[in-house]
Design an enzyme around this catalytic site. Sequence first.
Site, PDB file in Angstrom:
ATOM      1  N   LEU A 294     -53.628 -23.891  98.066  1.00 30.32           N
ATOM      2  CA  LEU A 294     -52.300 -23.350  97.809  1.00 30.32           C
ATOM      3  C   LEU A 294     -51.371 -23.547  98.999  1.00 30.32           C
ATOM      4  CD1 LEU A 294     -53.051 -20.014  95.904  1.00 30.32           C
ATOM      5  CD2 LEU A 294     -52.001 -22.085  95.001  1.00 30.32           C
ATOM      6  N   CYS A 295     -51.925 -23.544 100.224  1.00 32.56           N
ATOM      7  CA  CYS A 295     -51.073 -23.721 101.396  1.00 32.56           C
ATOM      8  C   CYS A 295     -50.413 -25.091 101.394  1.00 32.56           C
ATOM      9  CB  CYS A 295     -51.872 -23.502 102.680  1.00 32.56           C
ATOM     10  SG  CYS A 295     -53.273 -24.620 102.877  1.00 32.56           S
ATOM     11  N   THR A 296     -51.161 -26.107 100.904  1.00 30.75           N
ATOM     12  CA  THR A 296     -50.582 -27.453 100.818  1.00 30.75           C
ATOM     13  C   THR A 296     -49.476 -27.491  99.777  1.00 30.75           C
ATOM     14  OG1 THR A 296     -52.643 -28.500 101.499  1.00 30.75           O
ATOM     15  CG2 THR A 296     -51.088 -29.875 100.292  1.00 30.75           C
TER      16      THR A 296
ATOM     17  N   THR B  60     -46.326 -25.393 101.205  1.00 35.84           N
ATOM     18  CA  THR B  60     -45.625 -25.711 102.450  1.00 35.84           C
ATOM     19  C   THR B  60     -45.448 -27.193 102.721  1.00 35.84           C
ATOM     20  OG1 THR B  60     -47.712 -25.600 103.680  1.00 35.84           O
ATOM     21  CG2 THR B  60     -46.406 -23.561 103.525  1.00 35.84           C
TER      22      THR B  60
END
Length: 443
Positions: free
Chosen positions: A202-204, A207
Amino acid sequence: MAVNGDSRARWRYMDHILTRPGAYTDPEWGEGIIGTLENAKVLVIGAGGLGCEILKNLALSGFKSIDVIDMDTIDVSNLNRQFLFRQSDVGKPKASVAADFVMKRVPGCKINAHVCKIQDKDEEFYMQFSMVICGLDSIEARRWINALLVGMVDYDNDDSLKPLIDGGTEGFKGQSRVVIPRMTSCIECQLDMHAPRAAVPLCTLATIPRQPQHCIEWAHIIKWEEERKDIQLDTDDPEHITWLYRTALKRAQEFGIQGVTYSMTQGVVKNIIPAIASTNAIIAASCCNEAFKIATSSAPALANTIPEGVDPETYDPDEEFAPAPNNYMLYTGDNSIYTFTFGHKKKPDCPVCGNLPKDLTVPGDQTLQELIESFAERPEAQLKKPSLSTGGKTLFFSSPESLRQQTEGNLRKKMRDLMEDGEEVVVTDPAFPTEFKYTIHLT
């Protein structure tokens, strides 16, 4: 040679097969088998790459009564392999166009088209068919029809048993399999052969997207929940796909990423694998061959309930090392031409056709949130919106929103605080008409 006033010149080679017993003819074979073939009522699910081939093969094999169900419309990208469609058909329903095309080319064959989702039909609709053939590109849809057909079986009514023939392709690879509900292994038993696709962190997505697929997944997983959480996402709804496409395209432009298209959006969200016409033709031929054998008893089908060469008097399929009858055919065409047929065993803890809960070992300090997230990646589950309950209480509801709010406080709690070791948990998902039962072992 004429039957009921219709010339049978087209079927003379088929009649040659059906009027003489062969070396592997089933004991049920006998005179009048041609009429049995013509009266068999077949449902084809999907009118895409596989479905077009299946409809053509069934009609040319002598099947007269066919229904086809598909909710999609024809896109220009379909024309390179879905050969029943033409440029002038773009935008029209696949099921209707495919049915009309085949009926014009094969007089005497009647095909009823249903432009809708398979979930829109009830048990009474499916009960009218002799067998069901799937040419789907969705694991979820396969699991749904599999669970329905297994659940329809009434041991006091032989007509409730509907064989399921499933075909699938992925590039130069494919498979066909036959499921006799409650007797052979079902699609849910074989689910671990279809590993869930790798998840993007999810961070990829949130962001630093680097690929057009990241932008699409961001729109799918994050932005939809933020802006349209009150609407159930339907990946077959053109309006929903269009919204995701436009949202992903805007994000891609912000990060200077090229390549986001409507067709890519549809492929990522539905996990569609590009199809190859030759593979579709081979797998469709295998599926229709099985349908022909089941309808006529002219040769053993893939789903023999007793393996070849095994004494039926001593055969016990529930023994741990008992051989399973051949029910699964694999085809690989990316490196020469290779086929392999094997027996996939029925699992006693299958949530659809089994009768035992599946054992699941869970760390006692794992949160309910972590457990729920793991169901999406577990090969034997692959659940996107699970709800959990035990015999005494509800642990979590994924929907509707009102019930979710009442139970989301449990998400942060540890499993040892929510249930006892050895307790049974029931998991449901709105995408499937069945319950998944687990015996939880806390460590």
